[in-house]
Design a protein around this motif. Structure first.
Motif, PDB file in Angstrom:
ATOM      1  N   PHE A   1       1.028  -1.191   0.008  1.00 19.54           N
ATOM      2  CA  PHE A   1       0.066   0.092  -0.008  1.00 19.54           C
ATOM      3  C   PHE A   1       0.839   1.252   0.108  1.00 19.54           C
ATOM      4  O   PHE A   1       1.758   1.383   0.905  1.00 19.54           O
ATOM      5  N   LEU A   2       0.790   2.058  -1.096  1.00 16.75           N
ATOM      6  CA  LEU A   2       1.516   3.219  -1.206  1.00 16.75           C
ATOM      7  C   LEU A   2       1.191   4.249   0.302  1.00 16.75           C
ATOM      8  O   LEU A   2       2.145   4.875   0.661  1.00 16.75           O
TER       9      LEU A   2
ATOM     10  N   ASN B   1      -7.827   2.397   0.143  1.00 18.16           N
ATOM     11  CA  ASN B   1      -6.684   1.255   0.636  1.00 18.16           C
ATOM     12  C   ASN B   1      -5.324   1.482   0.239  1.00 18.16           C
ATOM     13  O   ASN B   1      -4.546   0.770   0.498  1.00 18.16           O
ATOM     14  N   THR B   2      -5.072   2.386  -0.813  1.00 20.87           N
ATOM     15  CA  THR B   2      -3.815   2.481  -1.394  1.00 20.87           C
ATOM     16  C   THR B   2      -3.182   3.830  -1.304  1.00 20.87           C
ATOM     17  O   THR B   2      -1.827   4.029  -1.107  1.00 20.87           O
TER      18      THR B   2
END
Length: 99
Positions: free
Chosen positions: A11-12, A83-84
């Motif tokens: 995840f970023l 989420n990212t």
């Protein structure tokens, strides 16, 4: 250890938030040693547009520093659920310009 053949998900939004690597990772600290961070394409892979983005940020922040006396939160900031990436859903501020 990640067992061979295992699947992982990156995840970023978690970048640079490892408390084992960064002291108080949730706090903005402009004096923190930035070596090893993954923002702005640091490391092995570098973003082609990072120089333009850095120049844009420098120009914007320089102009703000000349004209703005203070920023004041008008309400509690709310994060955007994603989420990212890490993003703000709402960040209400009052900008006071220098006289």
């Amino acid at each position: 250890m990640i067992p061979e053949g295992s699947k992982i998900l990156m995840f970023l939004g978690a970048a640079n938030h490892d408390p084992d690597r960064w002291t108080d990772p949730e706090r903005l600290d402009l004096t923190r040693d930035s070596s090893g961070h993954v923002g702005f394409g640091m490391g092995l892979h570098q973003c082609v547009g990072q120089r333009v983005a850095r120049l844009e940020a420098e120009v914007l922040l320089t102009a703000l520093a000349r004209r703005v006396e203070s920023f004041e939160f008008m309400a509690e900031p709310r994060r955007h659920a994603n989420n990212t990436l890490r993003a703000w859903e709402s960040l209400p501020v009052r900008v006071r310009t220098a006289a």
